[in-house]
Write a protein that holds these residues in place. Structure first.
Motif, PDB file in Angstrom:
ATOM      1  N   ALA A   1       0.831  -1.204   0.000  1.00  0.00           N
ATOM      2  CA  ALA A   1       0.000   0.000   0.000  1.00  0.00           C
ATOM      3  C   ALA A   1       0.862   1.249   0.000  1.00  0.00           C
ATOM      4  N   ARG A   2       1.944   1.224   0.769  1.00  0.00           N
ATOM      5  CA  ARG A   2       2.830   2.394   0.780  1.00  0.00           C
ATOM      6  C   ARG A   2       3.494   2.575  -0.581  1.00  0.00           C
ATOM      7  N   ARG A   3       3.934   1.477  -1.193  1.00  0.00           N
ATOM      8  CA  ARG A   3       4.582   1.570  -2.499  1.00  0.00           C
ATOM      9  C   ARG A   3       3.609   2.081  -3.564  1.00  0.00           C
ATOM     10  N   LEU A   4       2.373   1.667  -3.459  1.00  0.00           N
ATOM     11  CA  LEU A   4       1.375   2.148  -4.419  1.00  0.00           C
ATOM     12  C   LEU A   4       1.178   3.652  -4.297  1.00  0.00           C
ATOM     13  N   ARG A   5       1.196   4.168  -3.078  1.00  0.00           N
ATOM     14  CA  ARG A   5       0.979   5.590  -2.867  1.00  0.00           C
ATOM     15  C   ARG A   5       2.207   6.420  -3.223  1.00  0.00           C
ATOM     16  N   GLU A   6       3.395   5.883  -3.003  1.00  0.00           N
ATOM     17  CA  GLU A   6       4.614   6.690  -3.102  1.00  0.00           C
ATOM     18  C   GLU A   6       5.385   6.501  -4.400  1.00  0.00           C
ATOM     19  N   THR A   7       5.003   5.521  -5.219  1.00  0.00           N
ATOM     20  CA  THR A   7       5.715   5.280  -6.471  1.00  0.00           C
ATOM     21  C   THR A   7       4.720   5.131  -7.614  1.00  0.00           C
ATOM     22  N   THR A   8       5.265   5.083  -8.810  1.00  0.00           N
ATOM     23  CA  THR A   8       4.440   4.826 -10.001  1.00  0.00           C
ATOM     24  C   THR A   8       4.709   3.423 -10.543  1.00  0.00           C
ATOM     25  N   LEU A   9       5.334   2.572  -9.741  1.00  0.00           N
ATOM     26  CA  LEU A   9       5.624   1.213 -10.176  1.00  0.00           C
ATOM     27  C   LEU A   9       4.330   0.458 -10.467  1.00  0.00           C
ATOM     28  N   PRO A  10       4.328  -0.394 -11.481  1.00  0.00           N
ATOM     29  CA  PRO A  10       3.139  -1.213 -11.745  1.00  0.00           C
ATOM     30  C   PRO A  10       2.823  -2.113 -10.557  1.00  0.00           C
ATOM     31  N   ALA A  11       1.550  -2.416 -10.395  1.00  0.00           N
ATOM     32  CA  ALA A  11       1.136  -3.270  -9.278  1.00  0.00           C
ATOM     33  C   ALA A  11       1.815  -4.632  -9.347  1.00  0.00           C
ATOM     34  N   ALA A  12       2.046  -5.135 -10.555  1.00  0.00           N
ATOM     35  CA  ALA A  12       2.700  -6.444 -10.693  1.00  0.00           C
ATOM     36  C   ALA A  12       4.117  -6.414 -10.144  1.00  0.00           C
ATOM     37  N   THR A  13       4.818  -5.300 -10.364  1.00  0.00           N
ATOM     38  CA  THR A  13       6.181  -5.168  -9.844  1.00  0.00           C
ATOM     39  C   THR A  13       6.169  -5.109  -8.320  1.00  0.00           C
TER      40      THR A  13
END
Length: 312
Positions: A266-278
């Motif tokens: 959840a933090r990575r989703l909010r703080e980055t633009t990385l694809p969910a698969a990554t």
């Protein structure tokens, strides 16, 4: 791995010095509830603290009070003292050019360092909600008191001259340290009195075996953990690990790992633009479908929708 530090970092719990409060009796203020944690440390004189319907408690020099969820509370020179509501208008009236909040009077002087801790409300709730609504720590306790008193003295020094180079940064770093020491002291006190937190990762830190297992999971959350592998890491049987971990944390090790992976995601989703698969692969999922299902179950929505929602 520092589990407490890891939790605070993921929840983005950040300190911010609010004010140095200098008052001479008689005085009383009522502070409203705030979003975040509130912190007060008495560095000179005494005062009385009230919160909810609990009896007033006397705070001495070196006493620290933490309100993890920012509950409404009051400070006064004596019990039953009429209090003024601490709103923006009163703040503008009392604040000095130096940044101090001052109440003049004929009586004894009290000096209090007041601070706040902000956090990501999506992620901090599991951290701070595990603490009691009011956490009172006295530096007179011999096991932890000297360290707390040293930090408090340093904080008072840094806030005494705000023109000194780096004083603001130093004060914030000291507040970060104080938060950790206050929580640590409370855990030690709770262990002595038997009045500890309910089953949770925080309670798990009080048990050496469970703490080692938590540290392993936090150090390598993306590792393909099994109960057998985790038990081997902490040198106990699977049955012993499952029993001890569940008793202290409130859920089995792999269930806890799933929730922690989703919080990291959840933090990575909010703080980055990385694809969910990554992100799914980073936190240990080889199947994006399994990641999406676990994320929806824990967060209440799929990863894509979570990313588009505004942060609270």
């Amino acid at each position: 791995m520092d589990v407490l530090g890891d939790m605070l970092a993921v929840a983005r719990v950040d300190a911010a010095l609010m004010a140095t409060f200098d008052a001479r009796a008689p005085w009383g203020i009522e502070l409203p509830a705030r979003q975040g944690a509130s912190f007060h440390a008495v560095v000179a004189g005494t005062c009385w603290f009230t919160a909810d319907d609990a009896p007033p408690r006397r705070l001495e020099p070196g006493d620290l009070v933490l309100l993890p969820t920012g509950a409404r509370h009051g400070l006064a020179s004596a019990p039953g003292m009429p209090s003024r509501h601490f709103d923006d208008g009163l703040k503008r009236t009392l604040i000095r050019p130096t940044g101090e909040l001052v109440i003049e009077g004929p009586g004894a002087r009290t000096r209090i360092l007041c601070a706040g801790y902000g956090y990501d409300t999506d992620l901090a709730h599991p951290v701070l909600s595990l603490l009691p609504p009011v956490l009172h720590v006295a530096t007179a306790r011999p096991e932890n008191g000297p360290w707390l008193r040293t930090l408090l003295d340093l904080l008072a020094h840094e806030t005494g001259d705000r023109t000194a180079t780096g004083s603001g940064t130093a004060a914030v770093r000291l507040l970060d340290l104080l938060l950790i020491h206050v929580i640590r002291t409370w855990l030690d006190t709770a262990a002595d009195t038997g009045d500890g937190p309910p089953p949770s990762w925080l309670n798990g830190l009080r048990d050496p075996l469970t703490a080692r297992a938590l540290a392993a999971l936090h150090e390598r959350p993306g590792h393909p953990w099994t109960l057998e592998a985790l038990a081997a890491t902490v040198n106990v049987s699977r049955a012993t690990l499952a029993r001890r971990f569940t008793r202290h944390v409130g859920e089995p090790p792999l269930s806890y790992l799933t929730r922690w992976r989703i919080e990291l995601a959840a933090r990575r989703l909010r703080e980055t633009t990385l694809p969910a698969a990554t992100i799914a692969r980073e936190v240990g999922y080889t199947s994006e479908y399994a990641f999406n299902r676990a994320f929806h179950r824990i967060q209440g929505c799929p990863p894509g929708r979570y990313r588009r929602q505004p942060a609270l």
